[in-house]
Design a protein around this motif. Structure first.
Motif, PDB file in Angstrom:
ATOM      1  N   PRO A  11      32.148  10.973  74.327  1.00 14.93           N
ATOM      2  CA  PRO A  11      32.829  11.838  73.372  1.00 14.93           C
ATOM      3  C   PRO A  11      34.319  11.599  73.394  1.00 14.93           C
ATOM      4  O   PRO A  11      34.902  11.245  74.409  1.00 14.93           O
ATOM      5  CB  PRO A  11      32.484  13.250  73.871  1.00 14.93           C
ATOM      6  CG  PRO A  11      32.191  13.076  75.326  1.00 14.93           C
ATOM      7  CD  PRO A  11      31.566  11.723  75.462  1.00 14.93           C
ATOM      8  N   ALA A  12      34.948  11.787  72.223  1.00 14.59           N
ATOM      9  CA  ALA A  12      36.389  11.584  72.120  1.00 14.59           C
ATOM     10  C   ALA A  12      37.168  12.744  72.703  1.00 14.59           C
ATOM     11  O   ALA A  12      38.367  12.661  72.901  1.00 14.59           O
ATOM     12  CB  ALA A  12      36.782  11.389  70.653  1.00 14.59           C
ATOM     13  N   LEU A  13      36.487  13.867  73.002  1.00 12.50           N
ATOM     14  CA  LEU A  13      37.178  15.070  73.433  1.00 12.50           C
ATOM     15  C   LEU A  13      38.064  14.886  74.658  1.00 12.50           C
ATOM     16  O   LEU A  13      39.193  15.368  74.663  1.00 12.50           O
ATOM     17  CB  LEU A  13      36.162  16.187  73.673  1.00 12.50           C
ATOM     18  CG  LEU A  13      36.724  17.533  74.132  1.00 12.50           C
ATOM     19  CD1 LEU A  13      37.650  18.090  73.057  1.00 12.50           C
ATOM     20  CD2 LEU A  13      35.609  18.516  74.433  1.00 12.50           C
ATOM     21  N   PRO A  14      37.631  14.212  75.755  1.00 16.29           N
ATOM     22  CA  PRO A  14      38.497  14.117  76.914  1.00 16.29           C
ATOM     23  C   PRO A  14      39.845  13.473  76.612  1.00 16.29           C
ATOM     24  O   PRO A  14      40.862  13.942  77.097  1.00 16.29           O
ATOM     25  CB  PRO A  14      37.669  13.262  77.892  1.00 16.29           C
ATOM     26  CG  PRO A  14      36.257  13.514  77.496  1.00 16.29           C
ATOM     27  CD  PRO A  14      36.296  13.661  76.010  1.00 16.29           C
ATOM     28  N   VAL A  15      39.869  12.407  75.817  1.00 15.35           N
ATOM     29  CA  VAL A  15      41.144  11.761  75.501  1.00 15.35           C
ATOM     30  C   VAL A  15      42.054  12.716  74.765  1.00 15.35           C
ATOM     31  O   VAL A  15      43.224  12.892  75.101  1.00 15.35           O
ATOM     32  CB  VAL A  15      40.909  10.494  74.649  1.00 15.35           C
ATOM     33  CG1 VAL A  15      42.235   9.884  74.239  1.00 15.35           C
ATOM     34  CG2 VAL A  15      40.088   9.486  75.429  1.00 15.35           C
ATOM     35  N   ALA A 230      53.347  11.824  73.636  1.00 17.02           N
ATOM     36  CA  ALA A 230      51.958  11.859  73.177  1.00 17.02           C
ATOM     37  C   ALA A 230      51.914  12.098  71.678  1.00 17.02           C
ATOM     38  O   ALA A 230      52.825  12.702  71.094  1.00 17.02           O
ATOM     39  CB  ALA A 230      51.178  12.946  73.905  1.00 17.02           C
ATOM     40  N   GLU A 231      50.834  11.623  71.070  1.00 26.90           N
ATOM     41  CA  GLU A 231      50.671  11.788  69.628  1.00 26.90           C
ATOM     42  C   GLU A 231      49.190  11.817  69.277  1.00 26.90           C
ATOM     43  O   GLU A 231      48.405  11.008  69.783  1.00 26.90           O
ATOM     44  CB  GLU A 231      51.365  10.644  68.883  1.00 26.90           C
ATOM     45  CG  GLU A 231      51.334  10.770  67.375  1.00 26.90           C
ATOM     46  CD  GLU A 231      52.237   9.753  66.694  1.00 26.90           C
ATOM     47  OE1 GLU A 231      51.918   9.364  65.553  1.00 26.90           O
ATOM     48  OE2 GLU A 231      53.257   9.340  67.291  1.00 26.90           O
ATOM     49  N   VAL A 232      48.813  12.757  68.428  1.00 33.15           N
ATOM     50  CA  VAL A 232      47.456  12.868  67.901  1.00 33.15           C
ATOM     51  C   VAL A 232      47.570  13.009  66.385  1.00 33.15           C
ATOM     52  O   VAL A 232      48.425  13.764  65.895  1.00 33.15           O
ATOM     53  CB  VAL A 232      46.702  14.082  68.483  1.00 33.15           C
ATOM     54  CG1 VAL A 232      45.329  14.214  67.848  1.00 33.15           C
ATOM     55  CG2 VAL A 232      46.567  13.960  69.993  1.00 33.15           C
ATOM     56  N   ALA A 268      44.895   8.715  68.906  1.00 28.10           N
ATOM     57  CA  ALA A 268      45.347   9.627  69.962  1.00 28.10           C
ATOM     58  C   ALA A 268      45.897   8.773  71.093  1.00 28.10           C
ATOM     59  O   ALA A 268      45.177   7.926  71.644  1.00 28.10           O
ATOM     60  CB  ALA A 268      44.198  10.501  70.453  1.00 28.10           C
ATOM     61  N   THR A 269      47.170   8.965  71.431  1.00 27.56           N
ATOM     62  CA  THR A 269      47.848   8.069  72.358  1.00 27.56           C
ATOM     63  C   THR A 269      48.781   8.844  73.278  1.00 27.56           C
ATOM     64  O   THR A 269      49.421   9.813  72.853  1.00 27.56           O
ATOM     65  CB  THR A 269      48.692   7.020  71.599  1.00 27.56           C
ATOM     66  OG1 THR A 269      47.882   6.377  70.629  1.00 27.56           O
ATOM     67  CG2 THR A 269      49.251   5.979  72.551  1.00 27.56           C
ATOM     68  N   LYS A 292      43.308   5.773  72.034  1.00 22.65           N
ATOM     69  CA  LYS A 292      42.109   5.419  71.276  1.00 22.65           C
ATOM     70  C   LYS A 292      42.374   5.690  69.798  1.00 22.65           C
ATOM     71  O   LYS A 292      43.071   6.644  69.442  1.00 22.65           O
ATOM     72  CB  LYS A 292      40.888   6.224  71.727  1.00 22.65           C
ATOM     73  CG  LYS A 292      40.261   5.718  73.020  1.00 22.65           C
ATOM     74  CD  LYS A 292      38.866   6.289  73.215  1.00 22.65           C
ATOM     75  CE  LYS A 292      38.167   5.626  74.397  1.00 22.65           C
ATOM     76  NZ  LYS A 292      36.772   6.073  74.548  1.00 22.65           N
ATOM     77  N   ARG A 293      41.833   4.821  68.965  1.00 23.02           N
ATOM     78  CA  ARG A 293      41.943   5.025  67.529  1.00 23.02           C
ATOM     79  C   ARG A 293      40.579   4.804  66.899  1.00 23.02           C
ATOM     80  O   ARG A 293      40.055   3.685  66.919  1.00 23.02           O
ATOM     81  CB  ARG A 293      42.987   4.081  66.926  1.00 23.02           C
ATOM     82  CG  ARG A 293      43.199   4.316  65.434  1.00 23.02           C
ATOM     83  CD  ARG A 293      44.426   3.594  64.897  1.00 23.02           C
ATOM     84  NE  ARG A 293      44.258   2.160  64.801  1.00 23.02           N
ATOM     85  CZ  ARG A 293      45.017   1.260  65.414  1.00 23.02           C
ATOM     86  NH1 ARG A 293      45.998   1.652  66.220  1.00 23.02           N
ATOM     87  NH2 ARG A 293      44.810  -0.023  65.240  1.00 23.02           N
ATOM     88  N   ASP A 294      40.002   5.856  66.370  1.00 23.78           N
ATOM     89  CA  ASP A 294      38.731   5.763  65.651  1.00 23.78           C
ATOM     90  C   ASP A 294      39.035   5.517  64.178  1.00 23.78           C
ATOM     91  O   ASP A 294      39.821   6.253  63.568  1.00 23.78           O
ATOM     92  CB  ASP A 294      37.924   7.052  65.813  1.00 23.78           C
ATOM     93  CG  ASP A 294      37.477   7.288  67.247  1.00 23.78           C
ATOM     94  OD1 ASP A 294      37.165   6.289  67.929  1.00 23.78           O
ATOM     95  OD2 ASP A 294      37.469   8.449  67.689  1.00 23.78           O
ATOM     96  N   THR A 295      38.401   4.508  63.616  1.00 23.85           N
ATOM     97  CA  THR A 295      38.643   4.133  62.231  1.00 23.85           C
ATOM     98  C   THR A 295      37.312   3.989  61.501  1.00 23.85           C
ATOM     99  O   THR A 295      36.358   3.426  62.047  1.00 23.85           O
ATOM    100  CB  THR A 295      39.408   2.793  62.144  1.00 23.85           C
ATOM    101  OG1 THR A 295      40.649   2.920  62.843  1.00 23.85           O
ATOM    102  CG2 THR A 295      39.688   2.413  60.698  1.00 23.85           C
TER     103      THR A 295
END
Length: 800
Positions: A11-15, A230-232, A268-269, A292-295
């Motif tokens: 899952p992407a949640l932890p990041v 940080a950036e989301v 999210a970085t 991570k970047r989901d595209t």
């Protein structure tokens, strides 16, 4: 999904949780942070550079090479949150087209400096070499065949400023520094911080963008600090596709079925930068990132009918394959620096990796009929780099020089590794998953190499009017041997206001591991007899039997020669103009070959090797090129009453590339009436980028208010085809961006702006030769400003 090859569904949640926690810490820091340190006066920061020099306190006006400095304020002056997009708007010599429908290039888009290949620009972070992306641009977009650094993996929130050296620098930094060097300097120190939220959308009410980003520093006792940035963000897709009127028998006839525009993206970085004083002579430092970047990008719409037969009962109305990728980007750099016996030294180790994983959804494998799954794991690409550096510099007094002689020496050892991971069996068996066939076990594997280098760099002010430098670097690669690069530079000041500068250098770019070993078999669309036709296409590594059967040879390094001559004029502290002309000759330039549509004889040869394909391609040392151009940058500050001011910047780049020599066509291809490097491949590197770019920017600060505007003219460009009658030349395009901001108290700042105020679009793609796919793909992916139209945005920031 096969357990051995399936992508782990973490899952992407932890990041995002970790990054969100960092942003919460940023918000809470004003009560905890140290008192704000006094910052340099506006304009002072821009004057001192560290890129392209080892001398202390070198100013831009003293540099023998042209250098642009972009502050954090500059980077925040547009509505975009992508570094490459922002750089393209601020730098006249940088081009960043917005690829769409180009498979992985939708997720990792390349940027060009001076019209050259994206991988001919070296990217540094805090002066340390950045690793390149795992993605190879193999489809018909700008930068086809390159695997450059993913600039958009570096968030604006982490950046203090960017230094762009517009000159060859391989003698100083090694491979890739042909067009220039982009050095990204991270924010540092324990004092101060900022948090910002942003929202925007296009005139068409799509492309919504929501972001939250921040940066804050913490003290490590009395002797150190760590800064967290940080950036989301969430960026919705845009769609400028046209309705599909191809076949009245189609269930969705006359509807918009294609998605053609920016992909959906969720980056999210987090970045860290730190330093600690061990003693009076030694400092420890470390910086790194994880992101991570989901595209989600769309492939080409599959119609319900293939001829008169239903394509698949699973999607009786047709379907749009979605390429859902995850890019994981991580790095750590740590080292010691200090002084000993008069020498400034720096020893560091640097590891970074970029991993691209691809899933396919809303699609089928036609070979599996009604039993086909609709989700596929297509496999992964990963690029890794480990670098050790040891650098030292010292000033030596020379009696007949007016300034000291700076001597810099160093050594570097680098290890690179490129890996391909196979997809699940359903993604590649038979015709493979529609939209992108998976990597096969035969494609999978890892390849590595290492290289070592040493260098020496000398810089001096010989007289009050004359300064100069020389550099020499020798490198040895485990896969292709040794190379030596050299550079000479000089600057002569006729007066305090007027000076002449110039450089001469040799350089190189080693063929990347991705270019040597990337291999896959997938479906590509090519216009054959006026029909957009799907063809099974094999991309072969140059050392494979398939590539050898088509005439492939081992790749050689590109060799470059750079020449530049510039004039600097600064009659006072508020006005500066630079004019720099350049010429860049590149031999053995590596291109990705044409898509070789095979006849039956060649099909049989490859089928006998276990590769039944209808088309083949590979990388090759194809051409020698010459690029000539000029950069003009002029800045003027008008000081007004009560500290109000108006800053004006005029920038212009003119660039022209031409082919000097084309490598001989392999005999086997000539015998079968095929061209390895066709007209389209050649013209794509010479005329597909804008031949010039002009911008006029104004920044007006008055009290708590600030107004910013920039008008940009993107020059004409040509999208080439193998049939010259199908070429399309696009007229220049003018684009206006405006924004305004207001400070509320000491800490708050509100910003609102409009990019592309006049809602300008490029001309639509001609219908000749079905290049616009019957109107469903109406705009060119080569358009330098994209085709999203007007964009509104607002930001709210808090700083301390």
């Amino acid at each position: 999904m096969s357990s051995s090859t399936a992508r782990s569904q973490l899952p992407a949640l932890p990041v995002k949780t970790v990054i969100a926690a960092s942003l919460v810490a940023c918000f809470s820091l004003p009560m905890q942070a140290q008192a704000q340190q006094e910052l340099p006066a506006e304009g002072e920061l821009q004057s001192v550079v560290v890129t392209g020099t080892f001398a202390k306190n070198r100013r831009t006006i003293d540099s023998e090479s042209p250098i642009d400095i972009l502050t954090s304020r500059d980077l925040q002056s547009t509505g975009s949150g992508e570094l490459a997009t922002v750089l393209a708007r601020l730098l006249p010599s940088l081009n960043f087209a917005r690829a769409t429908g180009a498979d992985a290039s939708d997720a990792v888009r390349p940027a060009q400096l001076r019209g050259l290949s994206p991988d001919q620009t070296l990217v540094l972070v805090n002066g340390k070499r950045r690793y390149t992306s795992a993605v190879v641009n193999v489809n018909g977009s700008l930068g086809r065949g390159s695997a450059p650094v993913d600039l958009n993996a570096i968030p604006l929130a982490a950046i203090d400023h960017v230094e762009v050296l517009r000159d060859g620098a391989a003698a100083q930094y090694g491979s890739d520094a042909i067009a220039g060097v982009i050095n990204i300097i991270l924010k540092k120190g324990a004092a101060g911080g900022d948090v910002e939220v942003g929202y925007g959308q296009t005139q068409e009410r799509d492309g919504k963008q929501k972001s939250i980003k921040g940066s804050a520093g913490f003290a490590l006792g009395d002797d150190g600090w760590v800064r967290v940035s940080a950036e989301v963000a969430e960026r919705d897709p845009t769609n400028r596709a046209g309705a599909d009127f191809r076949n009245p028998a189609e269930p969705r006839y006359g509807k918009v079925n294609q998605r053609y525009g920016d992909p959906e993206s969720k980056p999210a970085t987090i970045f860290l930068n730190s330093e600690y004083r061990i003693n009076d002579n030694i400092d420890w430092y470390a910086f790194g990132n994880y992101g991570k970047r989901d595209t989600s990008a769309a492939a080409t719409w599959r119609t319900a009918y293939n001829g008169t037969a239903l394509r698949t009962p699973i999607y009786p109305e047709g379907f749009l394959p979605l390429q859902n990728s995850t890019l994981t980007d991580q790095s750590i750099v740590t080292g010691l620096r200090g002084e000993a016996a008069g020498w400034r030294w720096d020893a560091s180790i640097n590891y970074g990796s970029n991993k691209f994983e691809l899933d396919l959804d809303n699609t089928v494998n036609q070979s599996l009929g009604a039993n086909s799954p609709t989700h596929f794991y297509a496999g992964s690409l990963k690029n890794e780099q480990t670098v050790f550096n040891l650098d030292a510099a010292r000033e030596f007094p020379v009696s007949y020089f007016t300034g000291p002689l700076t001597v810099a020496v160093g050594a570097e050892a680098r290890h690179e590794k490129y890996s391909i991971g196979a997809g699940d069996e359903a993604s590649y068996t038979g015709t493979g998953s529609q939209g992108f066939a998976g990597f096969r076990p035969a494609n999978a594997g890892s390849h590595s190499r290492h290289n070592e280098s040493i260098y020496v760099n000398l810089e001096a002010e010989a007289t009050k009017k004359l300064s100069g430098g020389v550099a020499l670097r020798h490198e040895r690669y485990s896969d292709f041997g040794s190379t030596t690069s050299a550079k000479g530079s000089a600057r002569y000041a006729f007066t305090d206001a007027l000076s002449l500068r110039g450089t001469v250098s040799s350089g190189f770019r080693a063929p990347s591991l991705a270019q040597q070993y990337y291999t896959i078999t997938t479906t590509n669309f090519q216009v054959v007899n006026g029909i957009n036709t799907p063809i099974e296409t094999g991309t072969f590594a140059v050392n494979t039997p398939q590539a050898r059967a088509l005439g492939a040879q081992d790749l050689k390094p590109e060799k470059a020669r750079n020449y530049s001559l510039g004039l600097q004029f600064q009659p006072n502290r508020n006005f500066t103009t630079t004019v720099d002309a350049y010429r860049i000759d590149i031999d053995n330039r590596i291109l990705f070959s044409a898509n070789l549509v095979l006849n039956n004889a060649l099909k049989s040869v490859l089928a006998a090797q276990g590769t039944p394909v209808g088309s083949g391609r590979y990388f090759t040392n194809a051409v020698d090129t010459r690029t000539e151009g000029v950069d003009i940058v002029s800045t003027y500050r008008i000081d007004l009453q009560e500290k109000d001011r108006l800053d004006l910047t005029v920038a212009y780049n003119h660039n022209k590339s031409k082919v000097q020599k084309i490598a001989d066509n392999p005999a086997i291809l000539t015998a079968n009436n095929l061209k390895l490097i066709d007209r389209q491949s050649i013209d794509r590197i010479t005329v597909a980028s804008p031949k010039d770019k002009f911008s006029l920017a104004a920044d007006y600060g008055f009290g708590i208010w600030n107004a910013h505007g920039v008008v940009t003219r993107y020059g004409s460009f040509t999208v080439p085809q193998n049939d010259a009658k199908l070429d399309q030349t696009y007229d220049p395009q003018w684009v206006l961006d405006v924004s305004g901001s207001v400070k509320l108290g000491k800490n708050w700042r509100l910003v609102a702006g409009i990019d592309n105020v006049t809602n300008r679009y490029p001309a639509q793609v001609t219908s000749a030769g079905n290049l616009n796919v019957n109107g469903t793909q109406p705009y060119s992916i080569f358009a330098p400003n994209g085709f999203n139209g007007r964009y509104y945005y607002a930001k709210a920031g808090y700083s301390w």
